[in-house]
Every structure is written in C-alpha cells, then in structure tokens.
Design a protein around this motif. Sequence first.
Motif, short mmCIF file in Angstrom:
data_model
loop_
_atom_site.label_atom_id
_atom_site.label_comp_id
_atom_site.label_asym_id
_atom_site.label_seq_id
_atom_site.Cartn_x
_atom_site.Cartn_y
_atom_site.Cartn_z
N LEU A 122 0.83 -1.20 0.00
CA LEU A 122 0.00 0.00 0.00
C LEU A 122 0.87 1.25 0.00
CD1 LEU A 122 -2.88 1.21 0.19
CD2 LEU A 122 -2.58 1.21 2.68
N ILE A 123 1.92 1.25 0.81
CA ILE A 123 2.82 2.41 0.85
C ILE A 123 3.47 2.62 -0.52
CG2 ILE A 123 4.91 3.36 1.88
CD1 ILE A 123 4.18 1.87 4.46
N ASP A 124 3.94 1.54 -1.13
CA ASP A 124 4.57 1.64 -2.45
C ASP A 124 3.62 2.25 -3.47
OD1 ASP A 124 6.98 0.57 -1.59
OD2 ASP A 124 6.47 -1.48 -2.20
N ALA A 125 2.36 1.83 -3.43
CA ALA A 125 1.39 2.28 -4.42
C ALA A 125 0.96 3.73 -4.21
CB ALA A 125 0.17 1.37 -4.40
N CYS A 126 0.95 4.19 -2.94
CA CYS A 126 0.34 5.48 -2.63
C CYS A 126 1.33 6.62 -2.38
CB CYS A 126 -0.56 5.35 -1.40
SG CYS A 126 -2.02 4.32 -1.66
N GLN A 127 2.58 6.31 -2.08
CA GLN A 127 3.47 7.36 -1.61
C GLN A 127 3.74 8.44 -2.66
OE1 GLN A 127 7.18 5.66 -0.38
NE2 GLN A 127 7.53 4.58 -2.29
N ALA A 128 3.56 8.11 -3.93
CA ALA A 128 3.73 9.11 -4.98
C ALA A 128 2.39 9.59 -5.55
CB ALA A 128 4.60 8.56 -6.10
N ASP A 129 1.30 9.15 -4.94
CA ASP A 129 -0.03 9.49 -5.44
C ASP A 129 -0.49 10.82 -4.84
OD1 ASP A 129 -2.43 8.10 -6.96
OD2 ASP A 129 -3.30 9.10 -5.22
#
Length: 234
Positions: A122-129
């Motif tokens: 989840l962190i990987d997917a959202c940290q640049a969102d």
Amino acid sequence: MPADAPRCFALLPCAGSGSRAGTAQPKQYHPVAGQPLVRHTLAAFAKVPRIARVLVVVAPGDERLDDVEAPIEVAPCGGATRAESVLNGLTHLRASGAAAHDWVLVHDAARCLVTPAQIEALIDACQADAVGGLLALPLADTLKAAAADGRVDATLARADKWLAQTPQMFRLGALRDALAAHAAQGFAGITDEASAIEATGQRPLLVRGSAQNFKVTYPEDFALAEAILGSRGA
C-alpha cells in the motif's frame, strides 16, 4: 532522505466494543492464537520499518496495552464512534510532532491478519499518489439487492465492485480536515476514511489486498483467524 520528506504513521482505532462478536470483552482483546487479537495486528505494523510510529487509540481508562514499547504508542482519546476515534487520533498525532503532509495509514484493530507485505504494498502504491488509497478486493460473489420483505430485489453487476479493507493511507492534514467537516453531523455517511476523502471530491486509489485480510466481526471469525495465524506459525 530530506528532513521535510513525508513520514508514514499508522493509526489503529481500538476503542470499540465489537458487540456483534459475542465476546465478554471488546473483541480486539479476545484471545486468538495465544494472545489478544490486537497484538497480532500491532506485530504486523511493527515489522514495517517505514512506519515511524503506530498510534493505538483506546477508550479513556483502558490500560490493557500499557506495556507496549516504541514504535507503538497508546493514546486514551477514543470517541463514541470509529470516525471520532480516528479524528481524535489524527489530532493527537499532529499535536505530537506529525506534519500535515505526512502520511497516515488507518487500520482496523480487528484486521489481525494483515501482513507486513500488504502494508508495504500500500505504501509503495500510494506514496507518490496525489490522493492516497486503500487496500481493497474485487468482489467475487454474486451481489444481490434486498427488498423490504427480505427477498431479492435485483442482482447487481459486480464487475466494478470492490470490498474496502484497511489500511487506508492519506495525508494526515487532508484526512483530518475531511473528517472534521462531518463531525457536527455525527459523521453521517462516513463509513471509512476513503468515504471522507471521497466527500471532498477526490478519488482514492484502489490497491488490491487479500481475502485473508478480513475484519474479525462475528463469533465464527475467531476460529478462522486462529487457523490462518496457526498456518503462519503465529
């Protein structure tokens, strides 16, 4: 990492009673695989190095987690509802050094089967969102709408339907503002953090989770959770 780079915090609302679980105590403290259910949840977050701090929001006077150690912190600021507990927890984080642009992952204490790998994903997917997002699972079963008499009213298309899970990851300031906007109305219509963000006109990212990341809700769920934890060697 720059000094002002966003950090990741976790917030676990843990002040509810879990009345549907049929336990003599709040379900988050019911023993599962040898220890209170919430301890398994905390263990998963403690294994994620990118989580700077895990804040557990408990009811005032609740001392059952007083022995936890960093990076876990307990705050007795739980409210009458889950949304109120989350809002109070966000306020506590902000007052204790977290920045508005930091990320916060809100997770149900009773989802004791979440894994460090799912949290990391989840962190990987959202940290640049620009918005943030949540773990969720595409609906696999046929979906029925019920009529008032308890009979099927319609069969609904499931192709675009997802079951929301947690953690749900958003900027601390944005989530706090989104929840605060509904506090005066008793958080009507706010069923999770994503729904509060959606009410601001934003569209959270759906990140595929796992069927094992279910929320322990009913009496029969405890045996299933214990079996899964046992298969993992817990």
